[in-house]
Design an enzyme around this catalytic site. Sequence first.
Site, mmCIF file in Angstrom:
data_model
loop_
_atom_site.group_PDB
_atom_site.id
_atom_site.type_symbol
_atom_site.label_atom_id
_atom_site.label_comp_id
_atom_site.label_asym_id
_atom_site.label_seq_id
_atom_site.Cartn_x
_atom_site.Cartn_y
_atom_site.Cartn_z
ATOM 1 N N LEU A 172 0.811 -1.217 0.000
ATOM 2 C CA LEU A 172 0.000 0.000 0.000
ATOM 3 C C LEU A 172 0.844 1.265 0.000
ATOM 4 C CD1 LEU A 172 -2.790 -1.202 2.442
ATOM 5 C CD2 LEU A 172 -2.792 -1.204 -0.064
ATOM 6 N N CYS A 173 2.106 1.114 -0.334
ATOM 7 C CA CYS A 173 3.049 2.225 -0.364
ATOM 8 C C CYS A 173 2.966 2.930 -1.721
ATOM 9 C CB CYS A 173 4.456 1.653 -0.161
ATOM 10 S SG CYS A 173 5.600 2.789 0.540
ATOM 11 N N HIS A 174 3.008 4.263 -1.698
ATOM 12 C CA HIS A 174 2.981 5.030 -2.942
ATOM 13 C C HIS A 174 4.334 4.967 -3.644
ATOM 14 C CE1 HIS A 174 -0.301 6.867 -0.635
ATOM 15 N NE2 HIS A 174 -0.828 7.155 -1.806
ATOM 16 N N MET B 32 9.202 4.274 4.830
ATOM 17 C CA MET B 32 9.207 2.891 4.342
ATOM 18 C C MET B 32 10.365 2.655 3.381
ATOM 19 S SD MET B 32 6.937 1.606 6.140
ATOM 20 C CE MET B 32 7.242 -0.026 5.489
ATOM 21 N N GLU B 33 10.725 3.673 2.608
ATOM 22 C CA GLU B 33 11.850 3.542 1.687
ATOM 23 C C GLU B 33 13.155 3.380 2.451
ATOM 24 O OE1 GLU B 33 8.470 4.873 -0.614
ATOM 25 O OE2 GLU B 33 9.241 5.515 1.320
ATOM 26 N N ASP C 70 23.065 -12.970 2.375
ATOM 27 C CA ASP C 70 23.186 -13.835 1.201
ATOM 28 C C ASP C 70 24.641 -14.066 0.812
ATOM 29 O OD1 ASP C 70 22.224 -15.267 -1.180
ATOM 30 O OD2 ASP C 70 22.958 -13.507 -2.273
#
Length: 161
Positions: A80-82, A116-117, A131
Amino acid sequence: MRVAAEAPELTHFTDGQPRMVDVSAKVSTARTATAEGWVVLPPEARAALDGGHNRKGDPLTVARLAGIQGAKRTSDVVLLCHPLPIQGVEMDVQLLERGVRVQATVRTSGQTGVEMEALTAVTVAALNVYDMLKAASKAIRIEDVRLLSKSGGKSGDYQAE
């Protein structure tokens, strides 16, 4: 006796249904967010990193690049992030006593923030360290991913303790 604080309104749901918040009426402002996280290395993973014995290349350099890409692709994985016009991403990836400290600062000018970014950049960078070193140890841990600060927007500034 403690009085319970009123819960903030969660804006990603309307009548119990998920939605992308409409930010079209919000004022565009400069926005910045900084997040951090840690990749805790057991001795054998630390030795592999210190010794440069990694056929895949330098995990810290790859983590920096992966974090930048993670910030740019946040709306692809956070549903739901723009999608935002990212104007800058700074990645700081350092080998310290505790392990690898990953910090990301993301900037934009827009109608919604970049928390969020920044958090995604840190997480993706940490996953890439894991990894690249997992052949040395599966006991590597990613810990303490958190928002350190944000500025801009209606909710104002935030600084973690």
